[in-house]
Design an enzyme around this catalytic site. Sequence first.
Site, mmCIF file in Angstrom:
data_model
loop_
_atom_site.group_PDB
_atom_site.id
_atom_site.type_symbol
_atom_site.label_atom_id
_atom_site.label_comp_id
_atom_site.label_asym_id
_atom_site.label_seq_id
_atom_site.Cartn_x
_atom_site.Cartn_y
_atom_site.Cartn_z
ATOM 1 C CB ALA A 1 -1.242 46.738 86.968
ATOM 2 N N GLY B 1 3.620 52.245 82.352
ATOM 3 C CA GLY B 1 3.955 50.688 82.451
ATOM 4 C C GLY B 1 3.966 50.227 83.577
ATOM 5 C CG ASP B 2 4.552 50.907 87.439
ATOM 6 O OD1 ASP B 2 5.639 49.688 87.788
ATOM 7 O OD2 ASP B 2 4.619 52.070 87.452
ATOM 8 C CB THR B 3 -0.893 50.863 84.622
ATOM 9 O OG1 THR B 3 -0.240 52.286 83.886
ATOM 10 C CG2 THR B 3 -0.589 51.928 85.455
#
Length: 400
Positions: A177, A172-174
């Site tokens: 990003a 989810g974070d990547t």
Amino acid sequence: MPPAQQGPLAGVRVVEMGQLLAGPFCGQLLGDLGADVVKIEDPARGDPLRQWGRQLPEGVSLWWSVVGRNKRSVTLNLRDPEGQELAKRLIAQADVVIENFRPGTMERWGLGFEELRRENPRLVMVRVSGFGQDGPYAQRAGYGAIGEAMGGLRYVVGDPSTPPSRVGISIGDTLAAMFAAIGALAALQERQSSGQGQVVDSAIYEAVLGVMESLVPEWQVTGYQRERTGAVLPNVAPSNVYPTQDGQWLLIAANQDTVFARLAKAMDSPGLADDPRYATHGARGERQQELDDLIAGFTSGLDADELEKLLQEHGVPSGKIFRPADMFTDPQFAARKSITEVDHPTLGPVSMQNVFPRLSRTGGSIRWPGPELGAHTAEVLAGIGVDEAALQELRARGVA
């Protein structure tokens, strides 16, 4: 001094604020492509990612060596008015600022977009958060795992006999990003004609939602709800992982009619391609488990290397389930230098994934791994007029 910038973003100055993964991975992507990324960190603790990871040889985070690569580390206390003012001066010289604090934090520090753009109207501000900058959930704490859940990914990952599972990385974070980096590049391109910066608002749950294929219209138009299906896609067969004689697994994707015919030939059972039970995509989908069992019986009689060679000779898409050890010995990885070595001041040569994607003329590079906390504070602050004596005073007061 750091090595000279190179890559398509050489000459682009990025100030990275925030911590852990979503904002910093965006900074890593831009830095890999040549941007000068100045990372602002808390003087006392630095980015918590410096302590993250299952393995910390000599107390060094290998995760940080990757996500912090190509960045210059500057320590500033952003909760202190002097630190905020110094950050504002740095941002006045920047093309892009990245932050992933909870919405409203930058405004409380006097570093909101409207204030920053007064000094730097060309500024692109990249804001990564759990739920975006507005809406009723904007002020909620929003980690990557929550975005994966609400964006629809967690529900469809795993075996149907188990609760929703997770992908083995912070996807989810990547994803947020990567969408943030795409937005930054789009805003920089638009700025060439308008002369104006703008805000890039990347929400984790929306980044996950954005890669969920046709999940939304399937539900809205037909009422179809995707479920967890383990290693297969329902009615797409054969496409699964199959066991081998030596205890490995091989992924075989032969769901197209012509490819299935080649697989049948490799299995020394060419008649399967004309058998009404398996001759069409629909028929194979109806007998998915039956067909998988049949193929597994074949693959279990061969070692993985022998099986892969046979399938490649017949033009059947296949691949081993790689672990790091496989990557280090694979000729494709070696030929393209997909894994490269970077000199680490404490650990010596450290292997890590290379810069992706590749550009034929102005490719990116890894110039150094994640630096020590504050390694570039004096160098960067000198660029806005802070001399050594002033820096020592700032450090004594915990500002830098």
